[in-house]
Design a protein around this motif. Structure first.
Motif, short mmCIF file in Angstrom:
data_model
loop_
_atom_site.label_atom_id
_atom_site.label_comp_id
_atom_site.label_asym_id
_atom_site.label_seq_id
_atom_site.Cartn_x
_atom_site.Cartn_y
_atom_site.Cartn_z
N TYR A 235 54.10 -51.80 41.54
CA TYR A 235 52.80 -52.31 41.99
C TYR A 235 52.62 -53.77 41.62
O TYR A 235 51.68 -54.42 42.09
N ASP A 239 52.10 -54.49 47.39
CA ASP A 239 50.78 -53.89 47.49
C ASP A 239 50.87 -52.37 47.34
O ASP A 239 51.84 -51.73 47.78
N SER A 241 49.27 -50.11 48.91
CA SER A 241 49.29 -49.42 50.20
C SER A 241 50.69 -49.39 50.81
O SER A 241 51.00 -48.54 51.63
N LEU A 242 51.55 -50.34 50.39
CA LEU A 242 52.92 -50.37 50.92
C LEU A 242 53.82 -49.38 50.19
O LEU A 242 54.60 -48.66 50.82
N ILE A 285 46.32 -43.23 52.94
CA ILE A 285 46.91 -44.52 52.57
C ILE A 285 46.82 -45.50 53.73
O ILE A 285 46.50 -46.69 53.55
N TRP A 286 47.12 -45.02 54.96
CA TRP A 286 47.03 -45.88 56.15
C TRP A 286 45.61 -46.40 56.33
O TRP A 286 45.40 -47.59 56.61
N GLU A 288 43.29 -46.74 54.01
CA GLU A 288 42.98 -47.69 52.94
C GLU A 288 43.58 -49.05 53.25
O GLU A 288 42.97 -50.09 52.99
N ARG A 289 44.78 -49.05 53.78
CA ARG A 289 45.44 -50.33 54.13
C ARG A 289 44.66 -51.05 55.21
O ARG A 289 44.45 -52.26 55.14
N ARG A 290 44.21 -50.32 56.24
CA ARG A 290 43.43 -50.92 57.32
C ARG A 290 42.12 -51.50 56.78
O ARG A 290 41.72 -52.61 57.16
N GLY A 292 41.56 -52.46 53.72
CA GLY A 292 41.88 -53.62 52.89
C GLY A 292 42.11 -54.86 53.72
O GLY A 292 41.67 -55.96 53.36
N ILE A 293 42.82 -54.71 54.84
CA ILE A 293 43.05 -55.84 55.73
C ILE A 293 41.74 -56.36 56.31
O ILE A 293 41.50 -57.57 56.38
#
Length: 306
Positions: A235, A239, A241-242, A285-286, A288-290, A292-293
């Motif tokens: 970490y 990131d 999320s990755l 997770i997907w 959360e990544r969206r 975050g972006i």
């Protein structure tokens, strides 16, 4: 940031954690879970200290601002470890791994309950889907046929589920701690707390392990400490999320080790439930990544206040 290195670190931690779980399972008939927790925690401490010394953080990496926060995190985390280790002695390795995937799903619910995080319909739906998968994994163990094996496996499923719940609660305490504590301090003092708390199980009977069992337990502790370091480093380089989805690679390793070492064949219900749980976790997770972006773009678009 080095995403490739972060992913490799995450995969390395996953392999080591599964190897550690296999070693714990291999010693289940020789020593009780409390003793396993002691070895896992105590022998992780020198690994963490060496890591801190090499980074030049030994003098500051162990300082704490919230001692009671570490105590509570230690209590809950050690309970999670104990129940998980007990489950490993009663159930196949892939099944315990699959039930453990309930923890990140429950974190979403607990974060809304205890941290006031905003959880919307998409994530709640994904959590619901994942919990259906957990029930599918558990379903063969929820029917008592009256024989001792069935009762033992049911108890193992209950232990695994309680361990997942405790692990989720531990994550809530970690989220609170990271606001003012160093990651190194959280990792180190958890190992110390786990070792000390495990000693309270001495009156319930510890065994004197032979050299083989003692060796396996020591290696489990060393691998656990190294895995925690690699997870922390993952970490640092990429990131969350990755790298987070690579956690589910543990199922592949658990299936291989379970079959090759313990002669365990996964049941269809376990495989189906695990697939649903993994799909739900990846969806969260997907999402959360969206989000975050989107938040990052919003911050860039908002002019600074003078």
């Amino acid at each position: 940031m080095n995403p490739v290195r972060g992913i490799l670190m995450k995969l390395g931690s996953v392999v080591l954690f599964i190897a550690m779980a296999a070693l714990i399972k291999a010693t289940a008939g020789a020593v009780p879970p409390g003793q396993q927790v002691f070895f896992r925690s105590a022998f992780a401490v020198p690994v963490i200290l060496i890591w801190l010394a090499r980074r030049g953080e030994l003098s500051v990496g162990l300082r704490v601002r919230d001692p009671m926060g570490h105590v509570w995190r230690g209590l809950i985390g050690t309970a999670a470890m104990g129940f998980g280790f007990a489950a490993l002695g009663l159930l196949p390795l892939p099944e315990v791994t699959a039930i453990g995937y309930a923890a990140p799903l429950l974190v979403v619910i607990f974060a809304a309950m205890f941290l006031g995080e905003d959880v919307r319909l998409f994530r709640l739906s994904a959590v619901g889907l994942g919990l259906i998968g957990v029930l599918i994994v558990l379903s063969p163990r929820l029917t008592l046929s009256g024989d001792d094996l069935s009762a033992t496996q049911t108890l193992g499923a209950v232990f695994a589920l309680i361990g997942a719940i405790m692990a989720a609660l531990a994550q809530i305490f970690i989220r609170k701690l990271v606001r003012g504590e160093r990651t190194s301090a959280i990792v180190f003092w958890f190992s110390v707390t786990g070792a000390l708390l495990s000693l309270t199980t001495l009156p319930f009977g510890w065994a004197v392990p032979d050299l083989r069992v003692a060796g396996l337990l020591i290696v489990a502790g060393l691998l656990g400490g190294l895995a925690q370091i690699m997870l922390t480093s993952a970490y640092r380089y990429a990131d969350a999320s990755l790298v987070a989805p690579f956690e589910y690679a543990s199922m592949l390793f658990a299936l291989v080790i379970g079959y090759a070492v313990f002669d365990e064949l996964p049941a269809p219900a376990m495989l189906a439930g695990a697939a649903i749980i993994i799909a739900a976790g990846v969806l969260i997770i997907w999402r959360e990544r969206r989000l975050g972006i989107a938040r990052a773009r919003q911050r860039k678009a908002t002019p600074p206040q003078s």
